[in-house]
Structure formats: C-alpha cells, structure tokens
Design a protein around this motif. Structure first.
Motif, PDB file in Angstrom:
ATOM      1  N   VAL A 113      -5.418  -3.754   4.812  1.00 48.35           N
ATOM      2  CA  VAL A 113      -6.776  -4.492   4.258  1.00 48.35           C
ATOM      3  C   VAL A 113      -7.664  -4.511   5.608  1.00 48.35           C
ATOM      4  O   VAL A 113      -7.136  -4.840   6.670  1.00 48.35           O
ATOM      5  CB  VAL A 113      -6.625  -5.629   3.762  1.00 48.35           C
ATOM      6  N   LEU A 114      -8.738  -3.382   5.614  1.00 48.79           N
ATOM      7  CA  LEU A 114      -9.561  -3.627   6.927  1.00 48.79           C
ATOM      8  C   LEU A 114     -10.958  -4.050   6.735  1.00 48.79           C
ATOM      9  O   LEU A 114     -11.572  -4.141   5.417  1.00 48.79           O
ATOM     10  CB  LEU A 114      -9.687  -2.094   7.020  1.00 48.79           C
ATOM     11  N   GLY A 144     -16.226  -8.968  10.165  1.00 53.05           N
ATOM     12  CA  GLY A 144     -16.233 -10.005   8.944  1.00 53.05           C
ATOM     13  C   GLY A 144     -16.414  -9.517   7.665  1.00 53.05           C
ATOM     14  O   GLY A 144     -16.200 -10.005   6.554  1.00 53.05           O
ATOM     15  N   GLU A 145     -16.817  -8.193   7.445  1.00 50.12           N
ATOM     16  CA  GLU A 145     -17.147  -7.689   6.232  1.00 50.12           C
ATOM     17  C   GLU A 145     -15.874  -6.660   5.836  1.00 50.12           C
ATOM     18  O   GLU A 145     -15.312  -6.038   6.666  1.00 50.12           O
ATOM     19  CB  GLU A 145     -18.155  -6.848   6.289  1.00 50.12           C
ATOM     20  N   TYR A 146     -15.631  -6.992   4.429  1.00 52.04           N
ATOM     21  CA  TYR A 146     -14.480  -6.223   3.755  1.00 52.04           C
ATOM     22  C   TYR A 146     -14.801  -4.645   3.722  1.00 52.04           C
ATOM     23  O   TYR A 146     -15.778  -4.245   3.097  1.00 52.04           O
ATOM     24  CB  TYR A 146     -14.095  -6.653   2.523  1.00 52.04           C
ATOM     25  N   VAL A 147     -14.212  -3.962   4.464  1.00 56.03           N
ATOM     26  CA  VAL A 147     -14.447  -2.393   4.313  1.00 56.03           C
ATOM     27  C   VAL A 147     -13.716  -1.543   3.414  1.00 56.03           C
ATOM     28  O   VAL A 147     -14.268  -0.699   2.581  1.00 56.03           O
ATOM     29  CB  VAL A 147     -14.081  -1.750   5.809  1.00 56.03           C
ATOM     30  N   GLY A 148     -12.626  -1.689   3.201  1.00 53.18           N
ATOM     31  CA  GLY A 148     -11.618  -1.229   2.276  1.00 53.18           C
ATOM     32  C   GLY A 148     -10.192  -1.328   2.596  1.00 53.18           C
ATOM     33  O   GLY A 148      -9.899  -2.132   3.527  1.00 53.18           O
ATOM     34  N   THR A 149      -9.203  -0.585   1.691  1.00 53.21           N
ATOM     35  CA  THR A 149      -7.877  -0.736   1.928  1.00 53.21           C
ATOM     36  C   THR A 149      -7.304   0.578   1.760  1.00 53.21           C
ATOM     37  O   THR A 149      -7.791   1.557   1.203  1.00 53.21           O
ATOM     38  CB  THR A 149      -7.457  -1.538   0.465  1.00 53.21           C
ATOM     39  N   CYS A 200     -12.424  -1.682  13.310  1.00 54.05           N
ATOM     40  CA  CYS A 200     -11.914  -2.251  12.138  1.00 54.05           C
ATOM     41  C   CYS A 200     -10.726  -3.333  12.535  1.00 54.05           C
ATOM     42  O   CYS A 200      -9.838  -2.653  13.349  1.00 54.05           O
ATOM     43  CB  CYS A 200     -11.579  -1.303  11.022  1.00 54.05           C
ATOM     44  N   THR A 201     -10.600  -4.303  11.863  1.00 55.74           N
ATOM     45  CA  THR A 201      -9.447  -5.082  12.029  1.00 55.74           C
ATOM     46  C   THR A 201      -8.626  -5.198  10.883  1.00 55.74           C
ATOM     47  O   THR A 201      -9.471  -5.337   9.771  1.00 55.74           O
ATOM     48  CB  THR A 201      -9.681  -6.317  12.664  1.00 55.74           C
ATOM     49  N   SER A 202      -7.310  -5.269  10.840  1.00 51.51           N
ATOM     50  CA  SER A 202      -6.409  -5.559   9.713  1.00 51.51           C
ATOM     51  C   SER A 202      -6.179  -6.881   9.435  1.00 51.51           C
ATOM     52  O   SER A 202      -6.066  -7.840  10.501  1.00 51.51           O
ATOM     53  CB  SER A 202      -5.066  -4.654   9.805  1.00 51.51           C
ATOM     54  N   VAL A 203      -6.368  -7.383   8.164  1.00 52.56           N
ATOM     55  CA  VAL A 203      -6.279  -8.968   7.815  1.00 52.56           C
ATOM     56  C   VAL A 203      -4.934  -8.882   6.910  1.00 52.56           C
ATOM     57  O   VAL A 203      -4.844  -8.238   5.768  1.00 52.56           O
ATOM     58  CB  VAL A 203      -7.403  -9.190   7.073  1.00 52.56           C
ATOM     59  N   PHE A 260      -8.351 -12.173   0.266  1.00 52.69           N
ATOM     60  CA  PHE A 260      -9.676 -13.095   0.322  1.00 52.69           C
ATOM     61  C   PHE A 260      -9.700 -14.109  -0.640  1.00 52.69           C
ATOM     62  O   PHE A 260     -10.534 -15.073  -0.660  1.00 52.69           O
ATOM     63  CB  PHE A 260     -10.697 -12.195   0.276  1.00 52.69           C
ATOM     64  N   ASN A 261      -9.266 -14.148  -1.728  1.00 54.85           N
ATOM     65  CA  ASN A 261      -9.064 -15.174  -2.880  1.00 54.85           C
ATOM     66  C   ASN A 261      -8.384 -16.350  -2.691  1.00 54.85           C
ATOM     67  O   ASN A 261      -8.822 -17.328  -3.117  1.00 54.85           O
ATOM     68  CB  ASN A 261      -8.791 -14.501  -4.408  1.00 54.85           C
TER      69      ASN A 261
END
Length: 352
Positions: free
Chosen positions: A85-86, A90-95, A108-111, A192-193
């Motif tokens: 997950v990238l 702070g904004e979700y880019v995609g997976t 991009c940072t992985s979460v 994120f949920n």
C-alpha cells in the motif's frame, strides 16, 4: 450554526496500480546515471590539472551523483501473494499486487500498521513464537529488518487465540479455543479503516466466541432455545460443533468486513469444562450413564420375565398361583438385574 459539523469521509476503496513493472529498466538507467556521474568527476581531473580540476564537469558530476540515487528508492520487489500500500505525502496512491519488479514514485512510502504484530500460529510467525499465546511484538535487534517490511500478505493465514473461559447458557464455565483461517481481501480497508487489522481481528474473534458460546449449553439440556425461533432444540457445544463454528465464523465476518478481511473458516480446536467443575461434571455424566444402563437392564429383565411366565402357561409345564408367580418374578429379576452371578440353591423338598 450548521447542524452538521464536519464532512463525512468517503469510503476507502482499494485501487490497484497497473503497468508499474518497470523496475529493471529503471534500475539499469539509474546505475548508468551514477556511473556517468563518477565518470564526469574522474574526467574533470584529467581535463584540468591536479590543482585546478575542470570545475563545470566536476560540479555537474557531484550534482548528478547527489540526485542519481533517488530513483533507487522507487524500486519495489513483490513475491506471489504479497501487496504494498503506497501513499504520497499522506494521500493514498494505490496498491501494488502480484509478483514482479516495480518502479514507482521514489517519494511514495509504504504503509502497514500491522507489520510488527505477530498473531499466534499465524502464517507470519516463526517457530519461536508459537507458544507465545495471543499477540506478541518482536523487539529483538536481529529481527529489525523483518519488522521494517511493510508488505501485506494476501495468503490464507491461521489465527489461534488462547483458550477462553466462558459461561454457557446454563452458567457452567467452559474453556474453548477456536482456530480461524482468514486473509486480506482489500488492502486499503485493512490499512486505513482500522488502526491495526491483526489486533482488530484477534479481539473480534474473542468477542464472537463469547457471544456464541453463551447461547449454547455444553451438553444437550431440556428447554433451551439455541436458534432463536422460540422453540426448544437439542443444540449443544459438544454435539453441534460444526454449527457453532459456522455461527462464530459468520459473526466474525460481519464484524471485520469493513476492515477488508475475509474469514474463510472457523473450527473449534479445544472444548472442555473449566477445571473447577470438571470433576463434578464427570461424576454427573457417569451417574447419568449408570442410570441409562440400569434402565435398559430392567426393561430387558421385565421382558424376559414376562416371556418366561407366558411360555410356562402356554406349555402347561407348571401351574403357579399368584403368590408363587410373585416369588418367581422376584427371583428372576434379582438374577437378571444383579451385578454378580447368582448362586444356585437346590430345593430338595416339595414345591409347597
């Protein structure tokens, strides 16, 4: 003043990044740029003198070397059944999903908030953690690199929480353990949920087990409604393990659906009375078994006595009055229902 404060958040939805498998060309190009920067620095000393190297060339070489390594941060390698997950500022880019060598935005940072969480007997623990109970956090320095791994496993994994002591519908304390097979289906929801989807799953599993177990008796009991239809049934923890496990699975699935998790299967791995009442319940079961056995023996003995009296009367072998019939019935019942073999007594006198 507005009656609604703030704005509702949009539901998180997974976005799979396609067409990012450019890791090898990007790595080759980056290495070429770094090699070029080194060549420029070396060449500047050749063109100029040892005391005064060619300034524009060496300056360009150092600048190129300083920024040339940045694309290496965008190289990502994924194995089968892994996801990443990238986010970008702070904004979700995609997976990223699927095995391959990827190149993404270097910034991009992985979460993965659950990267350091290890579930008991799950697919993401080693053999040293299997006796640790529910959830353990690895803190040794030798496992630092493994903790830093932000990849999310998409494999089917097993969660086996510690045994719980729960009261059944009759108030009897019962110890039960459940194994749950699960997997991540929506990486965006999982990350994120909820704060930590592994801990969230473990807690929901414990809660579901308690909610379902308190509906059932350990053994079949009269007047207990386990289905909620208002009618008594013969459901029990010991006799309806498949039904109980399916209800636990369905309840867990309902609770973790918003976390992007799928509960594939749930199975009861341990079920017993709590130690403080186990001996008493064993005696109760033994007493019930003895009563059932005695009832069967008495029913059989009465039938055999009735058959013997009918055969004697039918064949006319001997005529017995009511008193002698009662004595014969008594003797036969003693012989047939006794725990020990009867000792024969020979009567050498007359019948009367």
């Amino acid at each position: 003043m507005s009656g609604k404060i703030g704005s509702e958040q949009k539901p998180m939805k997974e976005k799979v990044l396609e067409g990012k498998k450019h890791g090898m060309p990007a790595m080759i190009l980056t290495i070429a740029v770094i090699a070029l920067s080194v060549f420029m620095i070396v060449e500047s000393t050749i063109i100029g003198t040892e005391d005064e190297p060619f300034l524009p060339l060496i300056l360009g070489g150092f600048i190129l070397l300083g920024v040339g390594w940045i694309p290496l941060m965008g190289l990502k390698v994924l194995k089968p059944q892994e996801a990443l997950v990238l986010t970008l500022f702070g904004e979700y880019v995609g997976t990223l999903k699927g095995a391959g060598f990827y190149f993404v935005n270097p910034f991009c940072t992985s979460v993965n908030p659950a990267a350091k969480t290890r579930l008991g007997q799950s697919g993401d623990v080693d053999d040293s953690d299997r006796g640790a109970g529910r959830i353990t956090i690895m803190q040794s320095a030798s496992q630092g690199a493994q903790q830093a791994n932000k990849k999310i496993s998409l494999k089917a994994m097993t969660l086996s929480n510690a045994k719980q002591k729960v009261n059944d519908v009759l108030g009897n304390p019962v110890e039960i353990s459940v194994a749950v097979i699960w997997k991540v289906t929506d990486t965006a929801k999982a990350v994120f949920n909820v704060d930590n989807y592994k801990e969230y799953l473990s807690l929901q599993c414990d809660s579901a087990v308690r909610d379902i177990v308190k509906i059932y008796p350990y053994d079949v009991a009269p007047g207990i409604d386990t289905t909620g239809d208002g009618k008594a049934d013969d459901g029990s923890l010991r006799g309806s393990t498949t039904v109980v496990a399916e209800r636990i699975r369905a309840m867990i699935q309902d609770k973790v659906a918003d976390a992007g998790l799928e509960i594939i299967e749930a199975r009861i791995t341990y079920l017993a009375y709590a130690p403080e009442i186990a001996a008493v319940m064993l005696q109760r079961q033994q007493a019930s078994a003895v009563i059932d056995a005695r009832k069967m023996i008495v029913d059989g003995a009465v039938g055999m006595v009735e058959m013997a009296l009918d055969r004697l009367k039918e064949n006319g072998t001997v005529e017995l009055d009511e008193e002698r019939k009662a004595a014969m019935v008594s003797n036969l019942l003693v012989v047939l229902c006794g725990n020990h073999d009867a000792q024969p007594v020979v009567n050498s006198g007359s019948l009367y």
